[in-house]
Design a protein around this motif. Structure first.
Motif, PDB file in Angstrom:
ATOM      1  N   GLN A 134       0.781  -1.173   0.015  1.00  0.00           N
ATOM      2  CA  GLN A 134       0.007  -0.014  -0.054  1.00  0.00           C
ATOM      3  C   GLN A 134       0.858   1.282  -0.042  1.00  0.00           C
ATOM      4  O   GLN A 134       1.858   1.329   0.782  1.00  0.00           O
ATOM      5  CB  GLN A 134      -1.063  -0.017   1.150  1.00  0.00           C
ATOM      6  CG  GLN A 134      -1.942  -1.211   1.148  1.00  0.00           C
ATOM      7  CD  GLN A 134      -3.161  -0.734   0.431  1.00  0.00           C
ATOM      8  OE1 GLN A 134      -3.442   0.303   0.121  1.00  0.00           O
ATOM      9  NE2 GLN A 134      -3.866  -1.928  -0.110  1.00  0.00           N
ATOM     10  N   ALA A 135       0.564   2.221  -1.033  1.00  0.00           N
ATOM     11  CA  ALA A 135       1.352   3.334  -0.984  1.00  0.00           C
ATOM     12  C   ALA A 135       0.690   4.361  -1.539  1.00  0.00           C
ATOM     13  O   ALA A 135      -0.340   4.228  -2.265  1.00  0.00           O
ATOM     14  CB  ALA A 135       2.831   3.252  -1.861  1.00  0.00           C
ATOM     15  N   ASP A 136       1.248   5.889  -1.392  1.00  0.00           N
ATOM     16  CA  ASP A 136       0.463   6.835  -2.104  1.00  0.00           C
ATOM     17  C   ASP A 136       1.146   7.000  -3.442  1.00  0.00           C
ATOM     18  O   ASP A 136       1.989   6.192  -3.755  1.00  0.00           O
ATOM     19  CB  ASP A 136       0.815   8.121  -1.350  1.00  0.00           C
ATOM     20  CG  ASP A 136       2.286   8.704  -1.279  1.00  0.00           C
ATOM     21  OD1 ASP A 136       3.234   7.700  -1.810  1.00  0.00           O
ATOM     22  OD2 ASP A 136       2.716   9.314  -0.309  1.00  0.00           O
TER      23      ASP A 136
ATOM     24  N   THR B 149      -3.904   6.284   0.493  1.00  0.00           N
ATOM     25  CA  THR B 149      -2.876   5.186   0.141  1.00  0.00           C
ATOM     26  C   THR B 149      -3.595   4.294  -0.921  1.00  0.00           C
ATOM     27  O   THR B 149      -4.637   4.274  -0.839  1.00  0.00           O
ATOM     28  CB  THR B 149      -2.118   4.196   1.193  1.00  0.00           C
ATOM     29  OG1 THR B 149      -3.312   3.536   1.780  1.00  0.00           O
ATOM     30  CG2 THR B 149      -1.258   5.092   2.086  1.00  0.00           C
TER      31      THR B 149
END
Length: 804
Positions: free
Chosen positions: A265-267, A324
């Motif tokens: 999970q990431a921006d 995210t």
């Protein structure tokens, strides 16, 4: 508006209007202030920009505003008059004009010299493009091409330019997703984010990968094999690809990237770096360093736009709503952003092709293409959300702001643009239009009539180029490609050569030994078309895979042994089990939507089959149990045909009718509804009759088809019980007797069968490949190979009789 300014300020940007407002509240620095400014205005200037011009003048700069006007009294360029009033100065007319520019849109004839114009009608848009480029080649003056519909004309101009050897300078932007590099990258992302490993398969056909057919088929086999593992398909694919070798290393790397990405999970900023890592693993990205391989700069620009859209969106996310994303969410954002983006195409060097008259500078002769109603001028239409009356009311409510544009304003701008293009050519402006569009005849633009009025009917030169004018005469060709085309058109017409085997060695490979058993379907195809027989049965070329998958449903009643089912419920259960088994075998080959289509189609067929099966049992009752899947050469079925021709295969069932007679059951794609059959059908059914023939008893064929019908074929009714038909239930008896004499009727039928059998074997043994066009060409898969079918003929000219 305030929210927009606040959001842009958070990421270090601001609107141009705010910059102008800041100027109005400031005092300029004398050392950096320009002493003279010249501003060119082509459209209406908003009040804020006019205030800025006044401010610059108040700061001590000499401001010169250049606006456009009509040469005489035409009511064009409506923005000039209010601009003069807003600035508080009197305008000064400069420059002179030729006869065309003076009289166009004028109230009367003002005379004048010069201003030549020409109107040309061409067959279609491609012919128009080629004519324009040939005309540019012939000119010794500077030329330019104006196209209002540049998106539609640019590909045709580029294609014509490559053929004629003409360099073009076209400045345009296209959708980012038209770029193959972007589509390939999106394809990889979608495959990684999906739940079907076969989504990689469409990528293998791309020239970016450079895979051979053998490589593609091998890896596609791995995908199908891994897909059968269902939940464990990704692990299975990783295992298979790790054993494949260097040619598949890129896919091994992508799978490793995916395994890490699906758990992350990431921006957007974090995903952007992951995207760069992914692209570094792709083989076509490494090809970007090889300019000789392809236009590497094209993909470099595309990748820059891809990243810039993500960077901008990441900044907005950070200051508005930080969040995210998982892999699927990131891919969805990429698709949305990239589909809305565009990218520039390098202009190149050569003849300028423009969509705005202001882009033409110093051209002696200008070619204006696509002069059609609805194209130039564009049709006036009101906005469907805010119509003209609502826009006018909003403009009156806010008099200090730029008025909203009305449909009448857009129509006026069309006139202004047409006037500009007429004034852009120093010597000659040539207007052209295609007579025929994609699906209709075109209507020339009314503006062409205004040209005739401005110059006079006798002054305007007009030319009509027919469809046969594909190239000039050989002596007048300036392009080598045109010379070759013209020479070919003027040469005597030659009929296309029939397909044939050039070497005897290759012919021997196609020849079929009579001692090898034939399938009835092979002999049927050999009678129908020798080319189809060789392509399908000897060379193993297969048709469209989805169509063949649908035809697999034809075997369901045979696989389920429908004839032995005791009740409709048992028949449905058997057929559904057979359908599930078939779909399970196809699970690794077809996508989910294809499986659903086959599932729905199979369920519909099952209902029809069961209904007709038990209705047929009432109408055509049989004795005892039916033998299932009986091979030729067993259970009284012959496997040797006249002329010592062996056959192989099987019938779906064999039984006896109550009252006498043998019935052979077959399941086909389609079944005949009457005795009007082709030679191929006569041979095929004749072979089945001969196989089941027994002295002292009659034979009938019971055929069930995918076309929703069941037919009972008989050679005569004597020796058989009464066999009724029921058209409502789609059960029909087809009597093939051609004579009132039963013996003579059968004799005639079998004589025809023997003659057709001899013809089929002869074609197979000789290696003949001559195409034989017929009605079956409509569903034949080999028309593009033989080039003699009804749908792909080379005998008839696509241009009509006018050039023959």
């Amino acid at each position: 508006h305030e929210e927009t300014e606040k959001l842009l300020g958070a990421i270090g940007r601001e609107l141009h209007a705010k910059q102008l407002k800041n100027c109005l509240e400031a005092i300029s620095d004398p050392e950096s202030r320009p002493s003279r400014i010249m501003v060119f205005i082509q459209s209406e200037a908003p009040p804020l920009k006019i205030d800025w011009l006044k401010w610059m003048a108040s700061q001590g700069s000499e401001v010169t505003v250049v606006a456009q006007r009509h040469a005489t009294d035409g009511r064009l360029f409506r923005q000039t008059e209010p601009l003069e009033e807003a600035l508080g100065v009197e305008s000064q007319a400069i420059g002179d004009a030729n006869r065309l520019v003076k009289n166009l849109f004028a109230s009367q004839d003002f005379g004048g010299a010069g201003g030549n114009a020409k109107i040309v009608a061409t067959a279609d848009a491609l012919s128009e493009c080629e004519w324009a480029l040939r005309s540019c080649l012939e000119e010794r003056h500077s030329t330019a091409i104006y196209v209002r519909d540049l998106d539609g004309y640019a590909p045709m101009l580029e294609a014509a330019g490559k053929r004629l050897g003409v360099s073009l300078q076209i400045q345009r932007r296209v959708s980012l997703c038209q770029n193959a590099f972007v589509r390939m990258t999106l394809g990889v992302l979608n495959a990684c984010a999906g739940n079907d490993v076969r989504k990689f398969e469409p990528l293998f056909r791309s020239s970016y990968l450079g895979l051979t057919a053998t490589d593609r088929n091998r890896i596609a086999g791995y995908l199908s094999e891994a897909r059968r593992q269902r939940a464990g398909q990704w692990d299975e694919l990783e295992r298979l690809m790790a054993q494949d070798g260097e040619t598949s290393q890129w896919l091994v790397d992508v799978l490793a990237w995916r395994k890490d990405a699906v758990a992350s999970q990431a921006d957007l900023s974090g995903w952007l770096q992951r995207l760069r890592d992914l692209v570094d693993k792709l083989p076509w990205h490494r090809a970007m360093a090889k300019p000789t391989a392809y236009d590497s700069q094209r993909d470099v620009r595309a990748f820059s736009v891809m990243q810039s859209r993500l960077v901008t969106e990441a900044h907005l996310d950070r200051v508005s709503e930080p969040r995210t994303l998982g892999l699927s969410g990131f891919v969805a954002r990429c698709e949305a952003l990239w589909e809305a983006a565009d990218v520039s195409i390098p202009a190149g060097e050569g003849i300028p092709v423009v969509r705005s008259a202001s882009a033409i500078t110093g051209a002696d002769r200008v070619f204006v293409l696509g002069m059609l109603e609805g194209v130039f001028p564009r049709r006036r239409s009101e906005d469907p959300v805010l119509n003209d009356s609502e826009r006018a009311a909003l403009s009156r409510a806010f008099p200090d702001r730029q008025p909203l544009r009305l449909s009448l304003d857009l129509a006026a701008e069309e006139r202004d643009e047409f006037y500009r293009i007429c004034a852009a050519a120093k010597e000659l402006v040539t207007f052209s239009y295609p007579v025929i569009g994609d699906d209709r005849d075109n209507i020339p633009a009314f503006y062409l009539e205004l040209i005739r009025q401005a110059l006079g009917e006798k002054v305007v030169k007009e030319q009509d180029l027919s469809q046969a004018s594909l190239a000039p005469a050989v002596s007048a060709c300036r392009s080598e490609e045109d010379r070759l085309l013209s020479w070919a058109l003027e040469a005597p017409r030659e009929d296309p050569e029939r397909p044939e085997i050039e070497s005897e060695e290759n012919r021997e490979l196609l020849k079929r030994d009579r001692s090898e058993p034939f399938k009835p379907q092979e002999l049927r195809d050999a009678v129908e078309c020798a080319f189809k027989y060789q392509a399908h049965h000897r060379l193993g070329i297969r048709g469209h895979k989805r169509i063949s998958n649908w035809s697999r449903l034809r075997r369901l009643p045979q696989d389920a042994m429908l004839a032995s089912a005791r009740s409709p419920e048992e028949a449905r259960d058997r057929l559904r089990q057979a359908l599930d088994s078939t779909l399970d075998r196809l699970f690794g080959e077809l996508s989910e939507w294809e499986l659903r289509v086959l599932q729905r189609g199979g369920e519909r067929l099952i209902g029809e089959w069961v209904e007709r099966e038990f209705e047929a049992r009432k109408m055509w009752p049989k004795e005892g149990d039916e033998l299932q899947n009986v091979a030729f050469g067993t259970e009284g079925l012959r496997d040797m045909m006249p002329g010592h021709v062996p056959i192989e295969g099987a019938v779906a069932g064999k039984s006896r009718l109550q009252g006498g007679g043998t019935v052979l059951r077959m399941y086909e794609s389609r079944v005949p509804e009457d005795d009007d059959m082709t030679d191929a059908e006569k041979l095929y059914y004749g072979l089945l009759f001969l196989a089941g023939h027994q002295s002292g008893t009659e034979t009938a064929l019971e055929l069930e088809g995918l076309n929703g019908r069941r037919s009972m074929l008989v050679l005569n009714r004597i020796g058989l019980p009464e066999l009724p038909s029921n058209r409502h239930k789609k059960l029909r008896v087809v009597d093939l007797s051609g004579s009132d004499d039963p013996a003579r009727s059968k004799e005639i039928f079998f004589e025809t069968t023997k003659a057709l059998l001899k013809l089929a074997v002869s074609r197979a043994e000789s290696g003949d490949i001559e195409p034989i066009p017929g009605d079956y060409c409509d569903w034949c898969d080999y028309g593009e190979l033989c080039r003699n079918s009804k749908n792909f003929p080379d005998e008839d000219s696509p241009f009509g009789e006018d050039i023959l």
